[in-house]
Design an enzyme around this catalytic site. Structure first.
Site, short mmCIF file in Angstrom:
data_model
loop_
_atom_site.label_atom_id
_atom_site.label_comp_id
_atom_site.label_asym_id
_atom_site.label_seq_id
_atom_site.Cartn_x
_atom_site.Cartn_y
_atom_site.Cartn_z
N HIS A 187 16.20 -18.02 8.22
CA HIS A 187 15.05 -17.45 9.39
C HIS A 187 15.93 -17.45 11.39
CE1 HIS A 187 12.16 -17.91 6.16
NE2 HIS A 187 12.61 -17.43 5.35
N HIS A 236 6.22 -20.24 -6.47
CA HIS A 236 7.18 -19.93 -5.88
C HIS A 236 7.32 -18.85 -6.93
CE1 HIS A 236 10.91 -18.27 -4.17
NE2 HIS A 236 10.99 -18.98 -3.17
#
Length: 204
Positions: free
Chosen positions: A106, A172
């Site tokens: 990120h 997830h």
């Protein structure tokens, strides 16, 4: 039918079209803690496994703490202060306690996001590092994992005297659960390591 989704910071209202028999499935939540701070401190001082944090920190010259980036709503403002207090009591000064933002691939956290992630007081008082997976020189090669994954991890984390990860565990879509060890890999890993971990071989 109008429903409210837990999306973003304020939620999302949506009008579902008529026709199908819509049903909203809601989880069963655990009862909230009466005193969150006391619960965190008790967990640090009397963990279910292993010695208390302060005992682990005693005699260590430095510490590195990996925390989630802005994409994960970890309650760092609640959990981080008791940890930092115990590190200082154990003899690890602030200037040798590095907080790493486990970004993976990120983008780095902005100054405003660092204040949000850590709280402005902590952000101003401790060495902070935005992990950069694209800077190979910032990583140490630790060898290959069993299936051939090259293990490159942030040097500042590896070389610290005490290693701490601080995050949370959540469901997830592809991996079952997310969090925990993921703060180290992919969170603090080099892009080559991350590519292996995010390949179809590991995500199936």
């Amino acid at each position: 039918m109008r429903v409210h989704f837990a999306f973003g910071k304020t939620g999302l209202e949506a009008e579902l079209p008529p026709g199908p028999a819509w049903q909203v499935l809601k989880p069963r939540y655990a009862a909230p803690l009466e005193n969150e701070v006391a619960a965190v401190e008790e967990a640090l001082d009397a963990p279910v496994a292993g010695p208390p944090l302060e005992e682990l920190a005693r005699g260590r010259r430095s510490a590195a703490i990996a925390v989630c980036d802005i994409t994960r709503p970890a309650p760092n403002r609640l959990t981080l202060p008791p940890i930092l207090k115990r590190l200082e009591r154990a003899g690890i000064p602030r200037e040798r306690t590095t907080i790493l933002i486990a970004t993976g691939l990120h983008r780095p956290a902005t100054a405003a996001e660092l204040d949000e992630i850590l709280g402005p007081e902590i952000a101003a008082a401790y060495p902070l590092v935005n992990h950069n997976a694209r800077q190979r020189e910032d990583h140490v090669f630790l060898g290959q994992a069993r299936h051939g994954t090259p293990v490159w991890i942030d040097r500042r984390y590896v070389e610290a005297g005490l290693h701490i990860t601080l995050g949370f565990i959540e469901q997830h879509l592809m991996a079952g659960f997310s969090g925990a060890r993921k703060l180290i890999a992919p969170g603090l890993a080099d892009q080559e390591t991350i590519r292996y971990l995010h390949s179809p071989r590991f995500m199936r």
